[in-house]
Design an enzyme around this catalytic site. Sequence first.
Site, mmCIF file in Angstrom:
data_model
loop_
_atom_site.group_PDB
_atom_site.id
_atom_site.type_symbol
_atom_site.label_atom_id
_atom_site.label_comp_id
_atom_site.label_asym_id
_atom_site.label_seq_id
_atom_site.Cartn_x
_atom_site.Cartn_y
_atom_site.Cartn_z
ATOM 1 N N TYR A 58 -12.019 -1.059 3.650
ATOM 2 C CA TYR A 58 -11.519 0.318 3.536
ATOM 3 C C TYR A 58 -10.730 0.694 4.779
ATOM 4 O O TYR A 58 -11.135 0.356 5.892
ATOM 5 C CB TYR A 58 -12.694 1.301 3.375
ATOM 6 C CG TYR A 58 -12.736 1.898 1.984
ATOM 7 C CD1 TYR A 58 -11.668 2.653 1.521
ATOM 8 C CD2 TYR A 58 -13.813 1.695 1.136
ATOM 9 C CE1 TYR A 58 -11.680 3.192 0.252
ATOM 10 C CE2 TYR A 58 -13.837 2.228 -0.140
ATOM 11 C CZ TYR A 58 -12.765 2.986 -0.579
ATOM 12 O OH TYR A 58 -12.770 3.515 -1.825
ATOM 13 N N GLU A 60 -8.699 4.095 5.172
ATOM 14 C CA GLU A 60 -7.980 5.367 5.093
ATOM 15 C C GLU A 60 -7.272 5.674 6.408
ATOM 16 O O GLU A 60 -7.851 5.493 7.487
ATOM 17 C CB GLU A 60 -8.934 6.523 4.789
ATOM 18 C CG GLU A 60 -9.026 6.842 3.319
ATOM 19 C CD GLU A 60 -10.345 6.377 2.745
ATOM 20 O OE1 GLU A 60 -10.899 5.402 3.305
ATOM 21 O OE2 GLU A 60 -10.800 6.979 1.759
ATOM 22 N N ASP A 204 14.976 6.006 -7.210
ATOM 23 C CA ASP A 204 13.876 5.152 -7.670
ATOM 24 C C ASP A 204 14.494 3.817 -8.079
ATOM 25 O O ASP A 204 15.125 3.713 -9.131
ATOM 26 C CB ASP A 204 13.176 5.842 -8.846
ATOM 27 C CG ASP A 204 12.112 4.966 -9.506
ATOM 28 O OD1 ASP A 204 12.020 3.767 -9.161
ATOM 29 O OD2 ASP A 204 11.385 5.481 -10.379
ATOM 30 N N THR A 230 8.705 0.073 -6.905
ATOM 31 C CA THR A 230 7.575 -0.821 -7.084
ATOM 32 C C THR A 230 7.950 -2.138 -6.413
ATOM 33 O O THR A 230 9.119 -2.395 -6.118
ATOM 34 C CB THR A 230 7.274 -1.071 -8.576
ATOM 35 O OG1 THR A 230 8.487 -1.421 -9.238
ATOM 36 C CG2 THR A 230 6.670 0.148 -9.229
ATOM 37 N N LYS A 233 8.628 -6.060 -9.599
ATOM 38 C CA LYS A 233 9.608 -6.364 -10.652
ATOM 39 C C LYS A 233 10.595 -7.392 -10.094
ATOM 40 O O LYS A 233 10.193 -8.497 -9.771
ATOM 41 C CB LYS A 233 10.270 -5.066 -11.126
ATOM 42 C CG LYS A 233 9.260 -4.087 -11.754
ATOM 43 C CD LYS A 233 9.932 -2.862 -12.324
ATOM 44 C CE LYS A 233 8.965 -1.954 -13.052
ATOM 45 N NZ LYS A 233 8.325 -0.941 -12.206
ATOM 46 N N ARG A 239 1.647 -6.067 -7.455
ATOM 47 C CA ARG A 239 1.750 -4.760 -8.122
ATOM 48 C C ARG A 239 1.431 -3.671 -7.106
ATOM 49 O O ARG A 239 0.304 -3.560 -6.626
ATOM 50 C CB ARG A 239 0.765 -4.676 -9.285
ATOM 51 C CG ARG A 239 1.085 -5.632 -10.396
ATOM 52 C CD ARG A 239 0.303 -5.299 -11.625
ATOM 53 N NE ARG A 239 0.969 -4.255 -12.358
ATOM 54 C CZ ARG A 239 1.825 -4.473 -13.364
ATOM 55 N NH1 ARG A 239 2.119 -5.694 -13.728
ATOM 56 N NH2 ARG A 239 2.377 -3.477 -13.996
HETATM 57 N N1 DSN Z 1 6.708 0.232 -17.112
HETATM 58 C C1 DSN Z 1 7.877 -0.093 -16.327
HETATM 59 C C2 DSN Z 1 8.911 -0.770 -17.125
HETATM 60 O O1 DSN Z 1 8.561 -1.594 -17.946
HETATM 61 O O2 DSN Z 1 10.089 -0.494 -16.942
HETATM 62 C C3 DSN Z 1 8.413 1.075 -15.621
HETATM 63 O O3 DSN Z 1 7.435 1.653 -14.865
#
Ligand code: DSN
Length: 421
Positions: A58, A60, A204, A230, A233, A239
């Site tokens: 942990y 924080e 974003d 994120t 991707k 993740r």
């Molecule tokens: N769920 C994602 C996607 O597939 O584009 C976006 O957050």
Amino acid sequence: MRDFAERVQFIQRQDPEVADLLIREQERQELVIRLIASENYVSRAVMEATGSCLTNKYSEGYPGKRYYQGQEFVDKIELLAIERAKALFGAEHVNVQPYSGSPANLAAYYALAEPGDTILGMSLPHGGHLTHGWKVNFSARFYHAVQYPIRPDTCLIDYDEVARLAREHKPKIIVCGASAYPRIIDFTRFAEIAHEVGASLVADIAHIAGLVVAGVHPSPVPVADVVTTTTHKSLRGPRGAIILCRAQYAKSIDTAVFPALQGGPHNHTTAAMAVAFREASTPAFKAYGRAIIENARTLAAELMSYGFTLVTGGTDNHLMLVDLSNKRIPGKPMARALEQAGIICNCNSVPFDTRPPFDPSGIRLGVCAVTTRGFGPDEMRLIARWIHEVAEHHDDPARLASIRAAVRELCLAKPVPDVFV
Ligand code: DSN
């Protein structure tokens, strides 16, 4: 065929039921063609960091300012992740603690606006994300959400309409970026509009972060106030999510993430991010970005040669939206038929769709995962042919099974490289 059982030997001893499911999922990922635009294969190094002892800790707070003792190594890991992300994106400040993309966007809004303020974002059915102000999401419940559309004639972002809506509604925040938009986003134009009306610009880049790092898509970092992404991707990390911002927003972003919205950071994810950021800083990652673009263009051109309609007539990035309105099969049954043939994608609304979101007219295809596994233009041509055959023979189980056998053969012949499995 790899023996995945050795990867889960401890789970196997303790919980064979879960181990069996993990082995089967690992085999699935190896033996199908994965075209979900937001998915990828991470390296074994990223995977190992994700499954490390840091899950026990942990922390924080932030490096040097924690609420628990025992942070000697955690602090160093978080600082490494921050420094690497700053260098990778050329950002003044980075927060690596957001649990994922939606919490990162919430933190950005929390830092830059008050509840009830207006945010202007891209409509979900036109390619935006739920968190960009779509009606069922917190972003429309807690804020006054105004949505900008794409042009009906070209399906491209209508920057003039964005400017008109911005002048009319005087938003506190303009959000740009998308989950299903196949073209380059003009971040400079968005910044001009935002600054004209006194709004902050949040970009974003969840889908395209890896392309930005590889230099095959313009970066919003020099022009946006805050950038969220994120990390799992096109960036090919664990993740999670990060927020990049100008130094002037550092304190309000950090405070928004913790203590306003989150508790303890996921330190195992932070370590995996640090590993992924190092991988993304290599020439090999730049080559990966270029290969994604080449694969996406090839797949798009081949699909169009089979008579498929692509929204905007093609792609500039890693994904494409196929409008199946001129075919005998809409998106959801097509995605299911493709799955029977070993090709995995998601059904997706197309702009101005007359069908409902859960049973839409299109499918979305992305090439990040197949590019990681080493597929190139030859494989894209094969995939396009199989997609065409599935559309033509979706009600013929024997035909789907024979495509599935061919897909399996290709996947066995071109396995996911050891470093990514
Ligand atoms: N769920 C994602 C996607 O597939 O584009 C976006 O957050």
